[in-house]
Design a protein around this motif. Structure first.
Motif: not given
Length: 201
Positions: A150-162
């Motif tokens: 579930a980790a990306p739900i806490f940092c969707p923008e950072e995962a997207r930008d990475a």
């Protein structure tokens, strides 16, 4: 009454052999995900397959940096933070393949008020959950192991930008996927306490 065998076969498995998953196999799983129910007959999700070392590392660093900052902000001991983030890095970088489920506004209704807008996004998030379940059931059917993270739900923008994804693609679910380690033995599932979890109105 009993749970169908194909549903029982789905387990959350993070132990994989070092064998790549063919992209044709991953495409088949994404196709299964994409027949999940969604609001307004839409498809408000996109799936991103991450199966190169460079992109796995980029994703691990992007999400790890955010988690590190959150943990330190919560007052967690720095040594413990290092331990947790390193485990997260290893989970992501060692998985044969990672599939990110991203939410978009494609096909969703827009409302002028926050309440209905939030409900619309909530419907999309529920449908992404159904898509992830389809993905994992299809993986089990094809002899693949998977685990929903579930980790990306806490940092969707950072995962997207990475991963340099389009601005409107917001990762909310991550499924690590691969061929299961034969040494893995799943725990016995406890019985479902229907009397606690279900009631007839």
């Amino acid at each position: 009454m009993s749970v169908p065998a194909f549903i029982e076969a789905r387990r959350s498995i993070r132990a994989f052999v070092a064998k790549p998953v063919p992209r044709a196999e991953l495409d088949a799983l994404v196709e299964a995900a994409c027949i999940a129910p969604a609001p307004h007959h839409s498809r408000p999700w996109r799936f991103v397959v991450v199966d190169t070392d460079a992109q796995k590392l980029a994703l691990a660093q992007g999400m790890g940096d955010t988690w590190r900052a959150d943990l330190l902000g919560d007052g967690v001991d720095a040594a413990r933070v290092d331990e947790l983030v390193e485990k997260s890095y290893a989970k992501i970088t060692s998985a044969p393949a990672i599939v990110l489920g991203c939410l978009t506004w494609d096909g969703l209704d827009r409302y002028p008020d926050e309440k209905r807008q939030r409900a619309e996004w909530g419907m999309a998030l529920l449908s992404l959950g159904a898509a992830v379940e389809n993905f994992m059931l299809a993986a089990a059917d094809r002899g693949l192991a998977s685990c929903w993270v579930a980790a990306p739900i806490f940092c969707p923008e950072e995962a997207r930008d990475a991963l340099r994804l389009p601005p409107e693609w917001l990762p909310h679910a991550m499924v690590v996927t691969g061929y299961p380690d034969p040494a893995y033995v799943g725990r016995v599932r406890p019985p479902v306490p229907l009397d606690e979890l279900r009631r007839f109105a």
